[in-house]
Design an enzyme around this catalytic site. Sequence first.
Site, PDB file in Angstrom:
ATOM      1  N   PRO A  24       0.831  -1.206   0.000  1.00 43.30           N
ATOM      2  CA  PRO A  24       0.000   0.000   0.000  1.00 43.30           C
ATOM      3  C   PRO A  24       0.866   1.257   0.000  1.00 43.30           C
ATOM      4  O   PRO A  24       1.776   1.378   0.822  1.00 43.30           O
ATOM      5  CB  PRO A  24      -0.781  -0.118   1.322  1.00 43.30           C
ATOM      6  CG  PRO A  24       0.080  -0.988   2.198  1.00 43.30           C
ATOM      7  CD  PRO A  24       0.747  -1.950   1.260  1.00 43.30           C
ATOM      8  N   THR A  26       0.432   5.500  -0.292  1.00 46.84           N
ATOM      9  CA  THR A  26      -0.337   6.732  -0.415  1.00 46.84           C
ATOM     10  C   THR A  26       0.214   7.580  -1.555  1.00 46.84           C
ATOM     11  O   THR A  26       1.415   7.814  -1.624  1.00 46.84           O
ATOM     12  CB  THR A  26      -0.260   7.503   0.921  1.00 46.84           C
ATOM     13  OG1 THR A  26      -0.993   6.734   1.880  1.00 46.84           O
ATOM     14  CG2 THR A  26      -0.840   8.889   0.822  1.00 46.84           C
ATOM     15  N   GLN A 101      -6.742  -0.866   1.348  1.00 52.11           N
ATOM     16  CA  GLN A 101      -6.186  -0.783   2.700  1.00 52.11           C
ATOM     17  C   GLN A 101      -6.996   0.256   3.456  1.00 52.11           C
ATOM     18  O   GLN A 101      -6.961   1.446   3.128  1.00 52.11           O
ATOM     19  CB  GLN A 101      -4.714  -0.375   2.700  1.00 52.11           C
ATOM     20  CG  GLN A 101      -4.147  -0.477   4.123  1.00 52.11           C
ATOM     21  CD  GLN A 101      -2.817   0.192   4.333  1.00 52.11           C
ATOM     22  OE1 GLN A 101      -2.619   1.335   3.932  1.00 52.11           O
ATOM     23  NE2 GLN A 101      -1.891  -0.493   4.969  1.00 52.11           N
ATOM     24  N   HIS A 168      -5.257  -1.370   8.162  1.00 51.98           N
ATOM     25  CA  HIS A 168      -3.965  -0.722   8.438  1.00 51.98           C
ATOM     26  C   HIS A 168      -3.792  -0.558   9.952  1.00 51.98           C
ATOM     27  O   HIS A 168      -4.358   0.357  10.554  1.00 51.98           O
ATOM     28  CB  HIS A 168      -3.937   0.642   7.744  1.00 51.98           C
ATOM     29  CG  HIS A 168      -2.584   1.295   7.700  1.00 51.98           C
ATOM     30  ND1 HIS A 168      -1.522   0.896   8.478  1.00 51.98           N
ATOM     31  CD2 HIS A 168      -2.124   2.346   6.953  1.00 51.98           C
ATOM     32  CE1 HIS A 168      -0.465   1.668   8.213  1.00 51.98           C
ATOM     33  NE2 HIS A 168      -0.811   2.551   7.290  1.00 51.98           N
ATOM     34  N   GLY A 169      -3.003  -1.448  10.518  1.00 52.83           N
ATOM     35  CA  GLY A 169      -2.747  -1.377  11.959  1.00 52.83           C
ATOM     36  C   GLY A 169      -1.306  -1.013  12.269  1.00 52.83           C
ATOM     37  O   GLY A 169      -0.817  -1.292  13.366  1.00 52.83           O
ATOM     38  N   ALA A 170      -0.620  -0.396  11.295  1.00 54.55           N
ATOM     39  CA  ALA A 170       0.835  -0.194  11.408  1.00 54.55           C
ATOM     40  C   ALA A 170       1.221   1.279  11.525  1.00 54.55           C
ATOM     41  O   ALA A 170       0.386   2.174  11.509  1.00 54.55           O
ATOM     42  CB  ALA A 170       1.514  -0.818  10.185  1.00 54.55           C
ATOM     43  N   TYR A 173      -0.326   4.860  13.208  1.00 55.49           N
ATOM     44  CA  TYR A 173      -1.660   5.430  12.974  1.00 55.49           C
ATOM     45  C   TYR A 173      -2.643   4.887  14.030  1.00 55.49           C
ATOM     46  O   TYR A 173      -2.235   4.203  14.971  1.00 55.49           O
ATOM     47  CB  TYR A 173      -2.112   5.124  11.539  1.00 55.49           C
ATOM     48  CG  TYR A 173      -1.269   5.856  10.516  1.00 55.49           C
ATOM     49  CD1 TYR A 173      -1.347   7.247  10.396  1.00 55.49           C
ATOM     50  CD2 TYR A 173      -0.378   5.177   9.697  1.00 55.49           C
ATOM     51  CE1 TYR A 173      -0.561   7.929   9.469  1.00 55.49           C
ATOM     52  CE2 TYR A 173       0.416   5.848   8.774  1.00 55.49           C
ATOM     53  CZ  TYR A 173       0.317   7.232   8.658  1.00 55.49           C
ATOM     54  OH  TYR A 173       1.088   7.909   7.748  1.00 55.49           O
TER      55      TYR A 173
END
Length: 369
Positions: A24, A26, A101, A168-170, A173
């Site tokens: 992923p 951005t 994501q 997205h658990g990284a 964030y």
Amino acid sequence: MTSPLFTPFKLKSLTLPNRIVMAPMTRSQSPNGVPGENVADYYARRAENEVGLIVTEGTTIRRGGASNDPSVPNFHKPDSLAGWQNVVNKVHQKGGKIAPQIWHMGMVRKAGSGPEPDAPTDSPSGMTHTGKQVVDAPTDAEVDDMVQAYADAAAKAEELGFDCVEIHGAHGYLIDQFFWDVMNKRDDRFGGTSLVERASFAGDIIREVRKRVSKDFPVILRYSQWKQQDYGARLATTPDDLEAFLKVFVEAGVDILHVSQRRYWEPEFPEVDGENGLNGAGWAKKLTGLPTITVGSVGLSGDFIHAFQGQGAGTRKLDDLEERLSRGEFDLVGVGRALLQDPAWARKVHEGRHAELADYDAASLAKLY
Ligand SMILES: Cc1cc2nc3c(=O)[nH]c(=O)nc-3n(C[C@H](O)[C@H](O)[C@H](O)COP(=O)(O)O)c2cc1C
């Protein structure tokens, strides 16, 4: 000999022709949060060039404070969802597979920024990682709504025809802020002194997502030890801690773990299995038995943080990666910058066109091709 990268992978309803996953990334090229034709073409170009699974850039859930940038695509407004439908269709027409994501920035968004500047900041405790209380901690009901917002997005992903979903658990964030003791000071069921207790927010999200999508629809969780606020931070410092942490997600029904490292060749617990020991994805697989995705500087010699500082990176051989994959250390391989720059990277690797793999040029960030 066939590279292990080009062997098929199957899990539930997901069948991939190879092990290459577009990481992923951005791009902030979706004005008003709507991914347009250029975004659809960008992903379709990777699909037609042998990327096994595309994980889209982070796309934000329906909490006003989820995003700090109006050009980051969202995943809840009707015109944005129509844009995503077009992305899915174009990728499928090229025979590709794709997961959104789903993302909430939490306190990384500065108050007053993003598409909804007046929206309140979401966080575990309203406290920055340096211990500054900047807003009130959310109520239980507010946290429950954050959980539901992730579940709504996952349900939408399946409805639009995506092949799976990544949470997205990284990287520091929102979800990672709940994991991290310096930011999560709650004393209710979403907080506590142990990492397992602080994992309950993500556990709830996965459980709610599971209720809302088909049994066969794979759910991926991405997590990282490192945080953008502190590259040296670690959530789990021993295999036992990591096992207990991951068990929360296994029991909640996650299917694949995407373990974000900056350099895949770095051992997760060198004090346990040495300098050539398993990496993060290797340990996650060993401790849970679930398939895992590794990532971090695949095909490149320098890590991605430097890309944001305008630095490039040289190419790096894939031999050690392929050896690890052959041994079953992990199942899938995330590729970021190499695929951002070159849509045909996977095809070139498959066809042995190594001389055509270029150094990474940080200027690639500026264009969406
Ligand atoms: C431009 C850019 C944007 C990124 N955006 C995201 C993102 O939205 N979500 C995420 O989980 N990781 C994001 N990352 C991290 C990548 O997914 C990946 O983990 C990282 O680039 C390491 O892979 P690489 O060394 O192959 O580039 C981003 C990386 C880059 C370079």
